[in-house]
Design a protein around this motif. Structure first.
Motif, PDB file in Angstrom:
ATOM      1  N   HIS A  81     -13.114  -1.680  -5.690  1.00 14.00           N
ATOM      2  CA  HIS A  81     -11.903  -0.848  -5.743  1.00 14.00           C
ATOM      3  C   HIS A  81     -12.017   0.200  -6.840  1.00 14.00           C
ATOM      4  CE1 HIS A  81      -7.282  -1.100  -4.974  1.00 14.00           C
ATOM      5  NE2 HIS A  81      -7.666   0.147  -5.219  1.00 14.00           N
ATOM      6  N   TYR A  88       6.507  -5.602  -6.398  1.00 16.34           N
ATOM      7  CA  TYR A  88       7.158  -4.351  -6.001  1.00 16.34           C
ATOM      8  C   TYR A  88       8.507  -4.186  -6.702  1.00 16.34           C
ATOM      9  CZ  TYR A  88       8.981  -0.669  -2.962  1.00 16.34           C
ATOM     10  OH  TYR A  88       9.506   0.497  -2.480  1.00 16.34           O
ATOM     11  N   PHE A 139      -2.417  -3.739   3.252  1.00 15.61           N
ATOM     12  CA  PHE A 139      -2.793  -2.861   2.144  1.00 15.61           C
ATOM     13  C   PHE A 139      -2.605  -1.399   2.542  1.00 15.61           C
ATOM     14  CE2 PHE A 139      -6.178  -0.860  -0.587  1.00 15.61           C
ATOM     15  CZ  PHE A 139      -5.533  -1.086  -1.801  1.00 15.61           C
ATOM     16  N   SER A 148      -4.892   0.517 -11.679  1.00 11.30           N
ATOM     17  CA  SER A 148      -4.560   0.392 -10.260  1.00 11.30           C
ATOM     18  C   SER A 148      -5.462  -0.609  -9.533  1.00 11.30           C
ATOM     19  CB  SER A 148      -4.631   1.773  -9.587  1.00 11.30           C
ATOM     20  OG  SER A 148      -4.387   1.664  -8.202  1.00 11.30           O
ATOM     21  N   TYR A 152       1.142  -0.494   2.576  1.00 12.06           N
ATOM     22  CA  TYR A 152       1.620  -0.387   1.197  1.00 12.06           C
ATOM     23  C   TYR A 152       1.506   1.042   0.664  1.00 12.06           C
ATOM     24  CZ  TYR A 152       0.935  -0.662  -3.913  1.00 12.06           C
ATOM     25  OH  TYR A 152       0.965  -0.444  -5.270  1.00 12.06           O
ATOM     26  N   HIS A 153       0.554   1.830   1.159  1.00 10.73           N
ATOM     27  CA  HIS A 153       0.322   3.168   0.620  1.00 10.73           C
ATOM     28  C   HIS A 153       1.331   4.208   1.116  1.00 10.73           C
ATOM     29  CE1 HIS A 153      -3.436   1.389  -0.716  1.00 10.73           C
ATOM     30  NE2 HIS A 153      -3.561   2.403  -1.532  1.00 10.73           N
ATOM     31  N   GLU A 173      -3.703  -4.095  -8.125  1.00 11.01           N
ATOM     32  CA  GLU A 173      -3.649  -4.201  -6.660  1.00 11.01           C
ATOM     33  C   GLU A 173      -4.541  -5.323  -6.146  1.00 11.01           C
ATOM     34  OE1 GLU A 173      -4.424  -0.334  -5.075  1.00 11.01           O
ATOM     35  OE2 GLU A 173      -2.490   0.480  -5.715  1.00 11.01           O
TER      36      GLU A 173
END
Length: 288
Positions: free
Chosen positions: A238, A24, A201, A168, A204-205, A172
């Motif tokens: 994913h 991050y 998870f 992504s 995190y969004h 991720e």
């Protein structure tokens, strides 16, 4: 993975969350530096370049995002390698020596056999959950989600497919399943690790709608990883889910009945069938 490492609670939490914090921080610093360099270069190139930049703000922002995510994930690759080696060692600890010779062949065959139900589960669950969130009215009432959706779905299809279908998912998955989930499994049972990593998870969004969706998908991702024992599986899941949702969002001519109650039930039922197939296949493999 049944081992339980001992240590202070704080140290364990820092070990689990450390990769995410590093990712991050590096990602945001890289984004700021690259954005500054881009702005500086654009100013020096003159009015034409500035006008182009203004007209393609969304696309350029996503390109900067892509570069930042790649830069941020690079320090985590050695950590991932160690975690995957540790997991593989733990899973084969009680395997007879003669069986190790064919382990790689079995892995490849396992991935190939599970690819169909995994991709079908990813597609059906992603669409079904999006329909469910739309039916509840949460997606329409969340200004934060609408703003994020506008930015994501306004990207040119090629750039969006590359970002959401490759960069992504891989970055991720390295952070959340490859590192966080595997480290959680050292301290808690599979079910707890699946749920906790899924919730993390979702958080995190950053907004309620994507948080709920991300939590559910995070649980599916950790579940398929736990059951099928290959890091390629959650990456495949994913990427499939992202590409399906992104592609559907680009198509305004889809029939409305697809996104009604009936469509939601159909897609979630397909998801349940896929989980049943994975469980059945896994249990059969275990018995043999």
């Amino acid at each position: 993975m049944e081992e339980r490492d001992k240590g202070s609670f704080l140290n364990n939490v820092l070990e689990i969350l450390g990769p995410f914090l590093l990712y991050y921080v590096v990602c945001n610093i890289a984004f700021l530096i690259i954005s500054f360099l881009y702005s500086t270069v654009t100013e020096h190139l003159g009015a034409g370049a500035q006008e182009y930049a203004a007209e393609h703000t969304v696309e350029m922002t996503q390109i900067v995002n892509i570069i930042s995510m790649i830069v941020a994930v690079l320090p985590l690759v050695p950590m991932l390698r160690r975690e995957l080696e540790r997991r593989a060692t733990s899973e084969t600890h009680h395997t007879p020596k003669e069986a190790h010779e064919t382990q790689q062949d079995r892995r490849i065959r396992q991935i190939a056999l599970s690819a169909l139900p995994v991709t079908l589960l990813a597609a059906s669950s992603s669409v079904g959950l999006n329909i469910l969130l739309a039916l509840t009215g949460l997606a329409q009432s969340s200004a934060a989600y609408q703003d994020v959706a506008r930015q994501q779905y306004s990207v040119a299809f090629g750039a969006g497919a590359f970002l959401f279908g490759l960069i992504s998912p891989v970055t991720e998955e390295i952070v959340f399943r490859g590192l966080i989930y595997n480290r959680m499994r050292r301290y808690c049972p599979a079910v707890a690790a699946i749920v906790l990593s899924g919730l993390l998870f979702g958080v995190y969004h950053g907004n309620l709608v994507q948080g709920l969706y991300g939590s559910c998908m995070g649980i599916f991702l950790a579940y398929t990883y736990e059951r099928l024992h290959s890091f390629y599986i959650p990456c495949l899941f994913h990427a499939t889910a992202n590409l399906v949702v992104y592609t559907l969002a680009q198509n305004e001519e889809l029939p409305e009945q697809l996104f009604g109650v009936q469509g939601c039930i159909i897609f979630l039922t397909i998801s349940a069938v896929c989980i049943f197939v994975i469980e059945k296949w896994k249990n059969k493999k275990t018995d043999t």
